[in-house]
Each structure stands twice: as C-alpha cells, then as structure tokens.
Design a protein around this motif. Structure first.
Motif, PDB file in Angstrom:
ATOM      1  N   TYR A 199       0.810  -1.226   0.000  1.00  0.00           N
ATOM      2  CA  TYR A 199       0.000   0.000   0.000  1.00  0.00           C
ATOM      3  C   TYR A 199       0.839   1.269   0.000  1.00  0.00           C
ATOM      4  O   TYR A 199       0.559   2.189  -0.747  1.00  0.00           O
ATOM      5  CB  TYR A 199      -0.947   0.011   1.197  1.00  0.00           C
ATOM      6  N   TYR A 200       1.857   1.339   0.879  1.00  0.00           N
ATOM      7  CA  TYR A 200       2.653   2.561   0.999  1.00  0.00           C
ATOM      8  C   TYR A 200       4.118   2.222   1.211  1.00  0.00           C
ATOM      9  O   TYR A 200       4.459   1.242   1.873  1.00  0.00           O
ATOM     10  CB  TYR A 200       2.216   3.400   2.224  1.00  0.00           C
ATOM     11  N   LEU A 201       4.987   3.096   0.711  1.00  0.00           N
ATOM     12  CA  LEU A 201       6.397   3.141   1.092  1.00  0.00           C
ATOM     13  C   LEU A 201       6.564   4.426   1.883  1.00  0.00           C
ATOM     14  O   LEU A 201       6.193   5.499   1.397  1.00  0.00           O
ATOM     15  CB  LEU A 201       7.308   3.167  -0.138  1.00  0.00           C
ATOM     16  N   VAL A 202       7.081   4.324   3.107  1.00  0.00           N
ATOM     17  CA  VAL A 202       7.204   5.491   3.971  1.00  0.00           C
ATOM     18  C   VAL A 202       8.599   5.540   4.584  1.00  0.00           C
ATOM     19  O   VAL A 202       9.276   4.514   4.688  1.00  0.00           O
ATOM     20  CB  VAL A 202       6.136   5.478   5.087  1.00  0.00           C
ATOM     21  N   ALA A 203       8.999   6.723   4.984  1.00  0.00           N
ATOM     22  CA  ALA A 203      10.259   6.912   5.703  1.00  0.00           C
ATOM     23  C   ALA A 203       9.935   7.255   7.140  1.00  0.00           C
ATOM     24  O   ALA A 203       9.056   8.081   7.410  1.00  0.00           O
ATOM     25  CB  ALA A 203      11.082   8.021   5.061  1.00  0.00           C
ATOM     26  N   ASN A 204      10.626   6.621   8.069  1.00  0.00           N
ATOM     27  CA  ASN A 204      10.445   6.895   9.489  1.00  0.00           C
ATOM     28  C   ASN A 204      11.774   6.669  10.191  1.00  0.00           C
ATOM     29  O   ASN A 204      12.369   5.599  10.052  1.00  0.00           O
ATOM     30  CB  ASN A 204       9.363   5.990  10.080  1.00  0.00           C
ATOM     31  N   GLY A 264      14.688   7.685   9.538  1.00  0.00           N
ATOM     32  CA  GLY A 264      15.792   7.418   8.637  1.00  0.00           C
ATOM     33  C   GLY A 264      15.748   6.063   7.944  1.00  0.00           C
ATOM     34  O   GLY A 264      16.720   5.655   7.330  1.00  0.00           O
ATOM     35  N   ARG A 265      14.637   5.365   8.053  1.00  0.00           N
ATOM     36  CA  ARG A 265      14.504   4.051   7.420  1.00  0.00           C
ATOM     37  C   ARG A 265      13.240   4.025   6.578  1.00  0.00           C
ATOM     38  O   ARG A 265      12.260   4.683   6.900  1.00  0.00           O
ATOM     39  CB  ARG A 265      14.436   2.964   8.482  1.00  0.00           C
ATOM     40  N   TYR A 266      13.287   3.241   5.512  1.00  0.00           N
ATOM     41  CA  TYR A 266      12.116   3.088   4.661  1.00  0.00           C
ATOM     42  C   TYR A 266      11.380   1.807   5.031  1.00  0.00           C
ATOM     43  O   TYR A 266      12.005   0.779   5.293  1.00  0.00           O
ATOM     44  CB  TYR A 266      12.517   3.043   3.181  1.00  0.00           C
ATOM     45  N   TYR A 267      10.055   1.907   5.033  1.00  0.00           N
ATOM     46  CA  TYR A 267       9.201   0.776   5.375  1.00  0.00           C
ATOM     47  C   TYR A 267       8.153   0.567   4.294  1.00  0.00           C
ATOM     48  O   TYR A 267       7.660   1.526   3.701  1.00  0.00           O
ATOM     49  CB  TYR A 267       8.469   1.027   6.701  1.00  0.00           C
ATOM     50  N   VAL A 276      12.386  -1.961   4.278  1.00  0.00           N
ATOM     51  CA  VAL A 276      12.738  -2.138   2.876  1.00  0.00           C
ATOM     52  C   VAL A 276      14.165  -2.663   2.723  1.00  0.00           C
ATOM     53  O   VAL A 276      14.435  -3.506   1.867  1.00  0.00           O
ATOM     54  CB  VAL A 276      12.523  -0.832   2.081  1.00  0.00           C
ATOM     55  N   ASP A 277      15.074  -2.206   3.575  1.00  0.00           N
ATOM     56  CA  ASP A 277      16.461  -2.662   3.457  1.00  0.00           C
ATOM     57  C   ASP A 277      16.655  -4.116   3.876  1.00  0.00           C
ATOM     58  O   ASP A 277      17.728  -4.684   3.693  1.00  0.00           O
ATOM     59  CB  ASP A 277      17.411  -1.753   4.241  1.00  0.00           C
ATOM     60  N   LYS A 278      15.619  -4.748   4.415  1.00  0.00           N
ATOM     61  CA  LYS A 278      15.687  -6.161   4.791  1.00  0.00           C
ATOM     62  C   LYS A 278      14.905  -7.047   3.818  1.00  0.00           C
ATOM     63  O   LYS A 278      14.780  -8.243   4.025  1.00  0.00           O
ATOM     64  CB  LYS A 278      15.154  -6.357   6.206  1.00  0.00           C
ATOM     65  N   ILE A 279      14.391  -6.438   2.768  1.00  0.00           N
ATOM     66  CA  ILE A 279      13.631  -7.167   1.747  1.00  0.00           C
ATOM     67  C   ILE A 279      14.560  -7.491   0.582  1.00  0.00           C
ATOM     68  O   ILE A 279      15.269  -6.623   0.087  1.00  0.00           O
ATOM     69  CB  ILE A 279      12.431  -6.327   1.255  1.00  0.00           C
TER      70      ILE A 279
END
Length: 177
Positions: free
Chosen positions: A40-45, A47-50, A66-69
C-alpha cells in the motif's frame, strides 16, 4: 519494483531477512520463504524506509523494513487486495498519525556503554545504533556488546527492551535502571 507494484495495484513476493551475529542479512524463515503481500505505501520513518502492506494470509497491516527485503517480484496476474477491504480499515487508514509515533531525540555527550542482550536482539541493536559497536562476548544465550550512546537515550531504550537487556556499564546508568 515495490513502487511499481503499488502503482500497478499488484501483489508482490519477497524474502524477508534479519541480521545475524556476523552482521549479515539472512532469511528469517527456512528455505527462503516467500512473503506474498498487498503493498500500500512506502514510507520513511527515523531514517529508514518501510513497506506498509497486508500479508495475503491475514486481515491486518504489517510493516517491513525495505532494506531487509530481497528477491522482490511483482505478481502480474494477482491484483492487490484493496486496503478498505481489511476489517479495521474500512473507514480508511491514518498514515500521518501512524508516522508521528515513537520519536526519540536526545542531545548531550555520548558515553561508553556495555550491555548484555539476547541473540534475537541483533536486529534492534542495528536498527537503533547501526553497526558501530563491538561484540565483546557471545554464546547461544547472550551477547555482550559495547557502544557509545547518550546515557539518557540509552536509559529510555533499555527501559523499552527491559527484560531482554542488562546494562553492565556505566554504573550510573545501571543504578538508574
């Protein structure tokens, strides 16, 4: 690919990973298990993207770093499930409110801190402190690490993870806890 899948309203599959004691990403589940989600969404929180998504086997929202995908594939033949069809989101999803939660900001000098953690805490250590720490001792039950951090920030962090963390040094922080 994740952004493309969101724009195309398509499901994706991926492998979700965690850090091991060697600071390397490894699949969380055996046999490179593929998560299939409705993105649904890509968000920054902080300093990390989720990725905010719905796992295809559940009726709720999940968050994935995202960096763990890895190994992302768009499932071209499978449309994503609309967010409003999830029971708790029939009236919408308040993204700004969600993003405003859990912000920590402390200033002041850093101090040398040693702590004992349980092995599964490696992801949380790297999330909060990066990879700039030393592993002093390791066994199957505990890992002893050393790092530099603001003492007040560490107090709140250790309180959050209390039953999985033991502060060893400095004594002043140990006494506060």
């Amino acid at each position: 690919r994740i952004s493309d899948a969101i724009a195309q309203n398509r499901q994706i599959s991926f492998v979700y990973n965690s850090y091991d004691i060697n600071l390397k990403l490894q699949p969380r589940k055996a046999d490179n298990y593929k998560y299939i989600v409705n993105p649904y969404y890509l968000v920054a929180n902080n300093g990390r993207y989720y990725l905010i998504a719905n796992h295809s086997r559940h009726d709720d929202i999940s968050h994935y770093r995202v960096d763990k995908i890895t190994n992302v594939y768009i499932l071209d033949d499978t449309p994503a499930r609309p967010l409003r069809t999830l029971p708790d989101y029939a009236n919408g999803y308040d993204l700004p409110r969600h993003m405003a939660e859990h912000i920590y900001m402390f200033s002041g000098k850093s101090t040398y801190i040693t702590m004992r953690i349980e092995p599964f805490m490696m992801d949380d250590i790297i999330d909060w402190f990066g990879k700039d720490f030393s592993i002093l001792e390791s066994n199957e039950n505990h890992i002893t690490i050393a790092l530099h951090c603001n003492e007040e920030a560490m107090l709140y962090w250790a309180l959050q993870y209390g039953k999985y963390v033991e502060i060893l040094q400095p004594d002043s922080l140990r006494e506060k806890l």
